[in-house]
Write a protein that holds these residues in place. Structure first.
Motif, mmCIF file in Angstrom:
data_model
loop_
_atom_site.group_PDB
_atom_site.id
_atom_site.type_symbol
_atom_site.label_atom_id
_atom_site.label_comp_id
_atom_site.label_asym_id
_atom_site.label_seq_id
_atom_site.Cartn_x
_atom_site.Cartn_y
_atom_site.Cartn_z
ATOM 1 N N ASN A 187 0.817 -1.211 0.000
ATOM 2 C CA ASN A 187 0.000 0.000 0.000
ATOM 3 C C ASN A 187 0.854 1.266 0.000
ATOM 4 O O ASN A 187 0.359 2.347 -0.308
ATOM 5 C CB ASN A 187 -0.936 0.025 1.206
ATOM 6 C CG ASN A 187 -2.072 -0.955 1.063
ATOM 7 O OD1 ASN A 187 -2.433 -1.354 -0.034
ATOM 8 N ND2 ASN A 187 -2.634 -1.376 2.189
ATOM 9 N N ARG A 188 2.138 1.109 0.315
ATOM 10 C CA ARG A 188 3.066 2.247 0.340
ATOM 11 C C ARG A 188 4.105 2.169 -0.776
ATOM 12 O O ARG A 188 5.116 2.847 -0.745
ATOM 13 C CB ARG A 188 3.729 2.319 1.710
ATOM 14 C CG ARG A 188 2.732 2.795 2.754
ATOM 15 C CD ARG A 188 3.076 2.306 4.140
ATOM 16 N NE ARG A 188 2.074 2.772 5.093
ATOM 17 C CZ ARG A 188 0.927 2.154 5.343
ATOM 18 N NH1 ARG A 188 0.615 1.041 4.715
ATOM 19 N NH2 ARG A 188 0.082 2.632 6.222
ATOM 20 N N GLY A 189 3.868 1.279 -1.742
ATOM 21 C CA GLY A 189 4.746 1.175 -2.897
ATOM 22 C C GLY A 189 6.019 0.381 -2.659
ATOM 23 O O GLY A 189 6.960 0.478 -3.438
ATOM 24 N N ILE A 190 6.060 -0.411 -1.597
ATOM 25 C CA ILE A 190 7.213 -1.257 -1.313
ATOM 26 C C ILE A 190 6.845 -2.668 -1.750
ATOM 27 O O ILE A 190 5.975 -3.301 -1.159
ATOM 28 C CB ILE A 190 7.586 -1.212 0.181
ATOM 29 C CG1 ILE A 190 7.886 0.221 0.599
ATOM 30 C CG2 ILE A 190 8.767 -2.127 0.469
ATOM 31 C CD1 ILE A 190 7.995 0.410 2.101
ATOM 32 N N TRP A 191 7.534 -3.158 -2.795
ATOM 33 C CA TRP A 191 7.154 -4.426 -3.389
ATOM 34 C C TRP A 191 8.133 -5.553 -3.108
ATOM 35 O O TRP A 191 7.840 -6.709 -3.384
ATOM 36 C CB TRP A 191 6.978 -4.266 -4.896
ATOM 37 C CG TRP A 191 5.940 -3.250 -5.205
ATOM 38 C CD1 TRP A 191 6.149 -1.958 -5.600
ATOM 39 C CD2 TRP A 191 4.525 -3.402 -5.110
ATOM 40 N NE1 TRP A 191 4.945 -1.312 -5.754
ATOM 41 C CE2 TRP A 191 3.929 -2.168 -5.465
ATOM 42 C CE3 TRP A 191 3.684 -4.451 -4.754
ATOM 43 C CZ2 TRP A 191 2.558 -1.977 -5.487
ATOM 44 C CZ3 TRP A 191 2.319 -4.259 -4.775
ATOM 45 C CH2 TRP A 191 1.764 -3.030 -5.139
ATOM 46 N N LYS A 192 9.308 -5.221 -2.588
ATOM 47 C CA LYS A 192 10.319 -6.247 -2.343
ATOM 48 C C LYS A 192 10.724 -6.258 -0.870
ATOM 49 O O LYS A 192 10.901 -5.208 -0.255
ATOM 50 C CB LYS A 192 11.562 -5.992 -3.193
ATOM 51 C CG LYS A 192 11.328 -6.118 -4.672
ATOM 52 C CD LYS A 192 12.602 -5.882 -5.424
ATOM 53 C CE LYS A 192 12.372 -6.014 -6.920
ATOM 54 N NZ LYS A 192 13.628 -5.791 -7.661
ATOM 55 N N ALA A 193 10.911 -7.472 -0.356
ATOM 56 C CA ALA A 193 11.337 -7.619 1.035
ATOM 57 C C ALA A 193 12.699 -6.969 1.250
ATOM 58 O O ALA A 193 12.947 -6.364 2.287
ATOM 59 C CB ALA A 193 11.384 -9.096 1.418
ATOM 60 N N SER A 194 13.569 -7.079 0.259
ATOM 61 C CA SER A 194 14.910 -6.503 0.391
ATOM 62 C C SER A 194 14.857 -4.983 0.511
ATOM 63 O O SER A 194 15.673 -4.372 1.216
ATOM 64 C CB SER A 194 15.788 -6.911 -0.790
ATOM 65 O OG SER A 194 15.217 -6.479 -2.012
ATOM 66 N N ARG B 120 16.945 2.601 9.867
ATOM 67 C CA ARG B 120 16.360 3.046 11.131
ATOM 68 C C ARG B 120 16.930 2.295 12.325
ATOM 69 O O ARG B 120 16.445 2.412 13.447
ATOM 70 C CB ARG B 120 14.843 2.868 11.114
ATOM 71 C CG ARG B 120 14.115 3.783 10.168
ATOM 72 C CD ARG B 120 14.087 5.213 10.726
ATOM 73 N NE ARG B 120 13.189 6.051 9.990
ATOM 74 C CZ ARG B 120 11.972 6.398 10.398
ATOM 75 N NH1 ARG B 120 11.524 5.995 11.551
ATOM 76 N NH2 ARG B 120 11.231 7.156 9.641
ATOM 77 N N GLY B 121 17.956 1.457 12.082
ATOM 78 C CA GLY B 121 18.619 0.767 13.176
ATOM 79 C C GLY B 121 18.135 -0.644 13.446
ATOM 80 O O GLY B 121 18.590 -1.285 14.377
ATOM 81 N N LEU B 122 17.229 -1.150 12.653
ATOM 82 C CA LEU B 122 16.716 -2.505 12.842
ATOM 83 C C LEU B 122 17.298 -3.413 11.758
ATOM 84 O O LEU B 122 16.827 -3.433 10.618
ATOM 85 C CB LEU B 122 15.190 -2.536 12.788
ATOM 86 C CG LEU B 122 14.532 -3.911 12.949
ATOM 87 C CD1 LEU B 122 14.938 -4.573 14.261
ATOM 88 C CD2 LEU B 122 13.024 -3.790 12.855
ATOM 89 N N VAL B 123 18.356 -4.131 12.107
ATOM 90 C CA VAL B 123 18.995 -5.046 11.165
ATOM 91 C C VAL B 123 18.357 -6.420 11.349
ATOM 92 O O VAL B 123 18.403 -6.989 12.435
ATOM 93 C CB VAL B 123 20.518 -5.112 11.408
ATOM 94 C CG1 VAL B 123 21.165 -6.099 10.461
ATOM 95 C CG2 VAL B 123 21.133 -3.727 11.267
ATOM 96 N N ILE B 124 17.753 -6.914 10.284
ATOM 97 C CA ILE B 124 17.034 -8.186 10.319
ATOM 98 C C ILE B 124 17.729 -9.154 9.366
ATOM 99 O O ILE B 124 18.051 -8.793 8.242
ATOM 100 C CB ILE B 124 15.557 -7.995 9.904
ATOM 101 C CG1 ILE B 124 14.842 -7.109 10.912
ATOM 102 C CG2 ILE B 124 14.851 -9.323 9.762
ATOM 103 C CD1 ILE B 124 13.396 -6.846 10.587
ATOM 104 N N SER B 125 17.926 -10.386 9.827
ATOM 105 C CA SER B 125 18.545 -11.405 8.981
ATOM 106 C C SER B 125 17.627 -11.719 7.799
ATOM 107 O O SER B 125 16.419 -11.482 7.847
ATOM 108 C CB SER B 125 18.809 -12.676 9.783
ATOM 109 O OG SER B 125 17.583 -13.321 10.088
ATOM 110 N N THR B 126 18.223 -12.278 6.772
ATOM 111 C CA THR B 126 17.446 -12.641 5.584
ATOM 112 C C THR B 126 16.372 -13.671 5.926
ATOM 113 O O THR B 126 15.247 -13.585 5.434
ATOM 114 C CB THR B 126 18.384 -13.196 4.490
ATOM 115 O OG1 THR B 126 19.388 -12.207 4.224
ATOM 116 C CG2 THR B 126 17.636 -13.491 3.214
ATOM 117 N N GLY B 127 16.722 -14.626 6.785
ATOM 118 C CA GLY B 127 15.746 -15.648 7.176
ATOM 119 C C GLY B 127 14.558 -15.064 7.916
ATOM 120 O O GLY B 127 13.414 -15.405 7.643
ATOM 121 N N LYS B 128 14.832 -14.166 8.864
ATOM 122 C CA LYS B 128 13.739 -13.546 9.619
ATOM 123 C C LYS B 128 12.908 -12.645 8.701
ATOM 124 O O LYS B 128 11.677 -12.626 8.790
ATOM 125 C CB LYS B 128 14.270 -12.753 10.799
ATOM 126 C CG LYS B 128 13.141 -12.171 11.631
ATOM 127 C CD LYS B 128 13.579 -11.713 12.978
ATOM 128 C CE LYS B 128 12.378 -11.229 13.762
ATOM 129 N NZ LYS B 128 12.657 -11.031 15.155
#
Length: 105
Positions: free
Chosen positions: A11-18, A27-35
């Motif tokens: 809904n905000r134009g973000i189409w890819k998880a990456s 913003r300081g939230l580093v998330i692993s690829t698996g998570k």
């Protein structure tokens, strides 16, 4: 509960998880690829409240848009005339024999 991250992002134009993963890292939230895969696919294993805050800040949304209650998915309570369901215990069975030792006197 239904996890609705992918729709909120779309809904905000973000189409890819990456792309969202990069925005969260800014913003300081580093998330692993698996998570991130679990968050994006709709089946996250866990999510912390502070992570939820960052996701909401990045997307500019409220928690209600990400977490959708599904009360009709909750099983009805067992009635008094029905026997309670037996749940199988996972993990190793307790060893018979000695119990806990007593503390020193």
């Amino acid at each position: 509960m239904k996890w609705n991250l992918r729709l909120a992002a779309a809904n905000r134009g973000i189409w890819k998880a990456s792309e969202l993963q990069r925005m969260l890292a800014e913003r300081g939230l580093v998330i692993s690829t698996g998570k991130m895969s679990g968050l994006w696919s709709g089946r996250p294993n866990t999510i912390k409240l502070d992570e939820l805050d960052v996701i909401c800040a990045v997307l500019g949304c409220r928690v209600e848009e990400l977490l959708v209650p599904e009360p009709d998915q909750v099983p009805a309570p067992a009635s008094d005339d029905e026997p309670a369901a037996v749940t199988e215990r996972s993990g190793p069975a307790p060893r018979p024999g000695r119990g806990r030792s007593l503390p020193p006197r």
